[in-house]
Design a protein around this motif. Structure first.
Motif, PDB file in Angstrom:
ATOM      1  N   ALA A  10     -22.595  83.829  22.144  1.00 13.27           N
ATOM      2  CA  ALA A  10     -22.962  85.215  21.888  1.00 13.27           C
ATOM      3  C   ALA A  10     -21.771  85.987  21.338  1.00 13.27           C
ATOM      4  O   ALA A  10     -21.904  86.785  20.410  1.00 13.27           O
ATOM      5  N   SER A  11     -20.587  85.712  21.881  1.00 13.08           N
ATOM      6  CA  SER A  11     -19.411  86.462  21.431  1.00 13.08           C
ATOM      7  C   SER A  11     -19.093  86.121  19.986  1.00 13.08           C
ATOM      8  O   SER A  11     -18.586  86.959  19.240  1.00 13.08           O
ATOM      9  N   LEU A  17     -21.420  85.407  17.731  1.00 13.04           N
ATOM     10  CA  LEU A  17     -22.395  86.209  16.975  1.00 13.04           C
ATOM     11  C   LEU A  17     -21.920  87.656  16.895  1.00 13.04           C
ATOM     12  O   LEU A  17     -22.001  88.301  15.864  1.00 13.04           O
ATOM     13  N   PHE A  18     -21.404  88.119  18.031  1.00 10.33           N
ATOM     14  CA  PHE A  18     -20.936  89.495  18.107  1.00 10.33           C
ATOM     15  C   PHE A  18     -19.804  89.745  17.114  1.00 10.33           C
ATOM     16  O   PHE A  18     -19.720  90.801  16.501  1.00 10.33           O
ATOM     17  N   ALA A  19     -18.927  88.751  16.989  1.00  5.80           N
ATOM     18  CA  ALA A  19     -17.798  88.915  16.083  1.00  5.80           C
ATOM     19  C   ALA A  19     -18.307  89.155  14.665  1.00  5.80           C
ATOM     20  O   ALA A  19     -17.797  90.020  13.938  1.00  5.80           O
ATOM     21  N   MET A  43     -21.289  90.371  13.831  1.00  7.52           N
ATOM     22  CA  MET A  43     -21.937  91.686  13.774  1.00  7.52           C
ATOM     23  C   MET A  43     -20.901  92.795  13.682  1.00  7.52           C
ATOM     24  O   MET A  43     -21.059  93.763  12.950  1.00  7.52           O
ATOM     25  N   TYR A  44     -19.834  92.608  14.443  1.00  9.90           N
ATOM     26  CA  TYR A  44     -18.822  93.654  14.478  1.00  9.90           C
ATOM     27  C   TYR A  44     -18.068  93.738  13.159  1.00  9.90           C
ATOM     28  O   TYR A  44     -17.780  94.822  12.665  1.00  9.90           O
ATOM     29  N   MET A  46     -19.209  93.112  10.384  1.00  4.48           N
ATOM     30  CA  MET A  46     -20.127  93.672   9.391  1.00  4.48           C
ATOM     31  C   MET A  46     -20.294  95.181   9.574  1.00  4.48           C
ATOM     32  O   MET A  46     -20.285  95.937   8.614  1.00  4.48           O
ATOM     33  N   HIS A  47     -20.441  95.601  10.823  1.00  6.99           N
ATOM     34  CA  HIS A  47     -20.803  97.004  11.060  1.00  6.99           C
ATOM     35  C   HIS A  47     -19.718  97.830  11.727  1.00  6.99           C
ATOM     36  O   HIS A  47     -19.895  99.020  11.933  1.00  6.99           O
ATOM     37  N   GLY A  48     -18.622  97.185  12.085  1.00  9.44           N
ATOM     38  CA  GLY A  48     -17.575  97.894  12.821  1.00  9.44           C
ATOM     39  C   GLY A  48     -17.005  99.085  12.069  1.00  9.44           C
ATOM     40  O   GLY A  48     -16.377  99.951  12.658  1.00  9.44           O
ATOM     41  N   GLY A  49     -17.225  99.116  10.759  1.00 11.73           N
ATOM     42  CA  GLY A  49     -16.672 100.209   9.956  1.00 11.73           C
ATOM     43  C   GLY A  49     -17.477 101.484  10.002  1.00 11.73           C
ATOM     44  O   GLY A  49     -17.122 102.459   9.357  1.00 11.73           O
ATOM     45  N   ARG A  50     -18.556 101.478  10.764  1.00  7.58           N
ATOM     46  CA  ARG A  50     -19.341 102.711  10.864  1.00  7.58           C
ATOM     47  C   ARG A  50     -18.577 103.707  11.711  1.00  7.58           C
ATOM     48  O   ARG A  50     -18.380 103.499  12.895  1.00  7.58           O
ATOM     49  N   MET A  51     -18.154 104.772  11.074  1.00  9.39           N
ATOM     50  CA  MET A  51     -17.306 105.710  11.805  1.00  9.39           C
ATOM     51  C   MET A  51     -18.032 107.011  12.076  1.00  9.39           C
ATOM     52  O   MET A  51     -18.887 107.429  11.301  1.00  9.39           O
ATOM     53  N   THR A  60     -20.602 107.151   9.072  1.00  7.27           N
ATOM     54  CA  THR A  60     -20.299 106.746   7.708  1.00  7.27           C
ATOM     55  C   THR A  60     -20.777 105.319   7.498  1.00  7.27           C
ATOM     56  O   THR A  60     -20.886 104.542   8.434  1.00  7.27           O
ATOM     57  N   GLU A 113     -20.540 101.500   6.650  1.00 10.54           N
ATOM     58  CA  GLU A 113     -19.429 100.601   6.967  1.00 10.54           C
ATOM     59  C   GLU A 113     -18.556 100.258   5.758  1.00 10.54           C
ATOM     60  O   GLU A 113     -17.360 100.101   5.875  1.00 10.54           O
ATOM     61  N   ALA A 165     -15.310 102.228   5.190  1.00  9.83           N
ATOM     62  CA  ALA A 165     -14.265 102.283   6.221  1.00  9.83           C
ATOM     63  C   ALA A 165     -12.859 102.167   5.616  1.00  9.83           C
ATOM     64  O   ALA A 165     -11.972 102.942   5.979  1.00  9.83           O
ATOM     65  N   LEU A 198     -14.741  90.402  23.021  1.00  7.95           N
ATOM     66  CA  LEU A 198     -16.075  90.046  22.537  1.00  7.95           C
ATOM     67  C   LEU A 198     -16.851  89.259  23.590  1.00  7.95           C
ATOM     68  O   LEU A 198     -18.046  89.456  23.769  1.00  7.95           O
ATOM     69  N   ALA A 256     -20.193  90.526  25.250  1.00  7.04           N
ATOM     70  CA  ALA A 256     -21.413  89.720  25.137  1.00  7.04           C
ATOM     71  C   ALA A 256     -22.049  89.525  26.508  1.00  7.04           C
ATOM     72  O   ALA A 256     -23.265  89.695  26.670  1.00  7.04           O
ATOM     73  N   ARG A 258     -23.885 101.192  17.602  1.00  2.00           N
ATOM     74  CA  ARG A 258     -23.511 101.590  16.243  1.00  2.00           C
ATOM     75  C   ARG A 258     -22.621 100.564  15.570  1.00  2.00           C
ATOM     76  O   ARG A 258     -22.928 100.110  14.480  1.00  2.00           O
ATOM     77  N   VAL A 259     -21.525 100.198  16.238  1.00  3.16           N
ATOM     78  CA  VAL A 259     -20.578  99.313  15.564  1.00  3.16           C
ATOM     79  C   VAL A 259     -21.043  97.857  15.505  1.00  3.16           C
ATOM     80  O   VAL A 259     -20.438  97.046  14.812  1.00  3.16           O
ATOM     81  N   PHE A 260     -22.137  97.568  16.215  1.00  2.00           N
ATOM     82  CA  PHE A 260     -22.679  96.211  16.104  1.00  2.00           C
ATOM     83  C   PHE A 260     -23.959  96.208  15.270  1.00  2.00           C
ATOM     84  O   PHE A 260     -24.645  95.197  15.158  1.00  2.00           O
ATOM     85  N   VAL A 316     -29.808  84.332  22.063  1.00  2.00           N
ATOM     86  CA  VAL A 316     -28.878  83.238  22.337  1.00  2.00           C
ATOM     87  C   VAL A 316     -29.689  82.174  23.036  1.00  2.00           C
ATOM     88  O   VAL A 316     -30.408  82.469  23.991  1.00  2.00           O
TER      89      VAL A 316
END
Lengths: 255, 210
Positions: free
Chosen positions: A102-103, A105-107, A109-110, A112-117, B91, B93, B96, B116, B120, B177-179, B190
């Motif tokens: 899962a972590s 997958l999370f990496a 996702m992050y 990809m979308h972590g730049g949403r500020m 904003t 992504e 950024a 992470l 998770a 949001r950030v995910f 999973v």
């Protein structure tokens, strides 16, 4: 050798190391060849210890656990009744494997979308400056104060001093206002005027309050919906509270 | 989803009073202004009270204007996020790097492998305690948990009613949001039972472990 010791730091914990060993050997988690895994695991630990690396207690605990399981598997047991000594370990490794998957997958996702500020609400400061005010609002507010105070004190018998034209200083009033508020904290504006007796005094207080507001010695505390921008007669029902409690004495109004 | 055309008259579905285009446009502008000023997610409940329309109409409104922000061909640099109970502007992504350069933000925003992992475990098992996280990872996670809390990715969700009353943790809207998801229901699946699951046992539940 060096490669191995370097790598122990890379593991998130004993379960991570264990999982990596199992995956590297392509073993089945439900049927871990405990002797092999235990040996490989100990190799990593001993190696790290030999290089004076800090082997955290978690790794040691797992080592002893592995050896315990290894010794149990050597003992004869009733297949029907007794639980496989490896089962609990397998469950833990599996649960960790899931978390790790899962972590990963999370990496993704992050990244990809972590730049949403987003911004803080605080970045937009509420505009406290008084804008578009009409001078007549001031005179109306004063008239309101005077009439209100007069109404409450109508019955009061007042001694008319013989000495006329007492000089009233706005600075004095400002000091007394601060002093008053120091004792009481926030007070309704109208209360400040009620203490005064003559019109001249009230005007002085009025000027003092305006000056104190301007120099930010005091501030207007309004209710949730209070329109701070309007200094109307309404504003006089607002609480006024001391902003800076410091020295009253160095306060001067240029008169 | 409707198309993102800007001149399109917005139809708010539902039983509410019919609104003309101007009324709807005004609602859209109000919504945008509030969300911009707020920064943080604003609940539909709050918006409903402020805009003077029922909460379900706020949801409809948000759903309707969303493509204007979020569509591929939209000319906006910000996007509208709708969560279970609230919505928020953020904003996009891809900008950024530009934003960071413009605001002089050097670095940061990276999450370590341990972060992470902890995230998770909490995301899939929330609300759960720190000791559960420790157990799954096999190592102490206290530091990571507090750093994630500081980053606003997880938050306290009350306490578990067992001796010691340990704190329960869950993920926040910042996490969503950030995910890139709008609800924890959208977390990627999973594999429940790995190809080599032991004895067909199901996942060990939090209660069992505690």
């Amino acid at each position: 050798m060096e490669q191995i010791t370097y790598r122990l730091d890379q593991f998130e914990g004993p379960l991570d190391l264990l999982l990596t060993l199992i995956q590297k050997n392509k073993f089945d988690i439900s049927d871990i060849p405990i002797a092999i895994i235990c040996d490989q695991y100990m190799e990593y630990i001993n190696d790290a210890a030999a290089r004076d690396l800090d082997v955290s207690s978690d790794f040691i605990v797992m080592a002893s656990r592995l050896m315990l399981i290894k010794s149990r598997t050597l003992l004869p047991r009733d297949e029907e009744k007794e639980e496989d000594p490896r089962e609990e370990l397998a469950r833990a490794v599996l649960e960790y494997a899931r978390a790790k998957q899962a972590s990963e997958l999370f990496a993704g996702m992050y990244s990809m979308h972590g730049g949403r500020m987003v911004k803080d609400t605080d970045e937009i400061a509420p505009d406290n400056t008084l804008r578009d005010q009409d001078v007549s609002l001031l005179s109306r507010a004063l008239a309101r104060v005077l009439s209100e105070v007069r109404a409450t004190e109508q019955s009061a018998v007042r001694f008319t001093p013989l000495i006329k034209k007492r000089a009233v200083s706005a600075t004095e009033k400002a000091r007394s206002v601060i002093k008053y508020m120091k004792e009481r904290g926030a007070v309704p504006a109208a209360e400040l005027f009620r203490r005064e007796e003559t019109k001249t005094d009230m005007i002085a207080v009025f000027l003092a309050v305006l000056e104190l507001l301007r120099s930010q010695r005091i501030t207007i505390v309004s209710g949730d919906d209070g329109d701070v921008g309007t200094l109307d007669a309404e504003a006089l029902s607002f609480e006024i509270s001391p902003l800076t409690g410091e020295d009253i004495d160095d306060f001067r109004i240029e008169e | 989803m409707t198309s993102g055309s800007k001149n399109e008259t917005l139809m708010i579905d539902g039983i509410g009073e019919a609104r003309d285009a101007e009324e709807t446009a005004e609602l859209c502008r109000s919504l945008e202004a509030i969300l911009f000023a707020a920064g943080h997610p604003v609940t539909y409940e709050k918006l409903s009270a402020v805009l003077g329309i029922p909460a379900y109409e706020v949801r409809e409104l948000v759903k309707c204007v969303m493509p204007r922000y979020n569509a591929e061909d939209s000319d906006r640099g910000i996007m509208l996020l709708a969560f279970d109970d609230s919505c928020q502007l953020c904003t996009k992504e891809q900008y950024a790097p530009l934003i960071k350069e413009a605001l002089g933000i050097r670095r940061g925003g990276n999450l370590s492998a341990s972060s992470l992992e902890v995230l998770a475990i909490i995301a899939y098992n929330q609300p759960c305690t720190r000791s559960y996280v420790d157990m799954v990872r096999g190592v102490d996670s206290g530091y990571v948990v507090s750093s994630l809390t500081e980053k606003g990715l997880i938050e306290q969700r009350g306490r578990l009613d067992v001796p010691g009353r340990p704190i329960l943790y869950g993920t926040t809207e910042t996490f969503l949001r950030v995910f890139g998801i709008s609800s924890t229901d959208e977390l990627p699946a999973v594999s429940k039972s790995d190809d080599n699951a032991p004895g067909g046992d199901d996942a060990v539940s939090a209660d069992e472990l505690l």
